[in-house]
Write a protein that holds these residues in place. Sequence first.
Motif, mmCIF file in Angstrom:
data_model
loop_
_atom_site.group_PDB
_atom_site.id
_atom_site.type_symbol
_atom_site.label_atom_id
_atom_site.label_comp_id
_atom_site.label_asym_id
_atom_site.label_seq_id
_atom_site.Cartn_x
_atom_site.Cartn_y
_atom_site.Cartn_z
ATOM 1 N N ARG A 1 0.833 -1.206 0.000
ATOM 2 C CA ARG A 1 0.000 0.000 0.000
ATOM 3 C C ARG A 1 0.867 1.255 0.000
ATOM 4 N N ASP A 2 1.957 1.228 0.773
ATOM 5 C CA ASP A 2 2.861 2.380 0.807
ATOM 6 C C ASP A 2 3.517 2.586 -0.555
ATOM 7 N N ILE B 1 3.943 5.742 -5.580
ATOM 8 C CA ILE B 1 3.927 5.791 -7.045
ATOM 9 C C ILE B 1 2.854 6.744 -7.547
ATOM 10 N N LEU B 2 1.659 6.619 -6.979
ATOM 11 C CA LEU B 2 0.526 7.425 -7.431
ATOM 12 C C LEU B 2 0.422 8.767 -6.714
#
Length: 222
Positions: free
Chosen positions: A204-205, A210-211
């Motif tokens: 999740r991190d 990235i996003l």
Amino acid sequence: MTKEKLESEIENLNVELQSNKILNLRAREDIQKHLDKALEYLEKDDTPRARNNAAHKIGIARQRIIQAEKQKKWLAYPIALCMAVFIGIAAWWIAQEGLWPKGTYTKVEFVLMGSVLWGTLGAAVDGLRELHTRIARQELDANRLWWYFAHPVIGAGLGGILFLVVSGGLLMTDQEVGEFNPSLPLILSALSGFEQQHVVRYLRDVVKNILRIEEPSPDEGG
């Protein structure tokens, strides 16, 4: 509820705890901790908050006694059999294809297959460990049954995702994508089965970085 009534309830549960022949040592210790904590709240001060905290701990202790008494040990057999089947199939496939960590360079498709299988194997072994812990603590709950069956499948998925993370360069390995040493993704995939929560948190991190996803502040909707 008054302090005296709560103290009386703790005393009654302590008597029941000592006379209950169904509870094993691990369950007794766990329940006793809740009762001791409840008594600690009451001895510390006599405020509504302290009494509420004590009542909460008493409620947990009472529920743990009921849970231990109603534990269905027979559920352990199909769960253990299911985990053994996952372990057997994954181990057989790994042995057949030679998909174990080694120093030789291997094609990507074989490393991907190995990552999925090692993730399955690690998760199934972790399922057996969890089963042993729950039985020892008399916490084997039928409502948690699907967790055991889904655990190896999730491990397989995490193994495949970790392979993509490694081969995509999100973990620095100094390896080419076409052919590379399979040790790192295979080992990570096996370990991901044991620590699925930590792996999911890590992934999740990675996605957030990235996003460029930012956590909303408490005042923001979302």
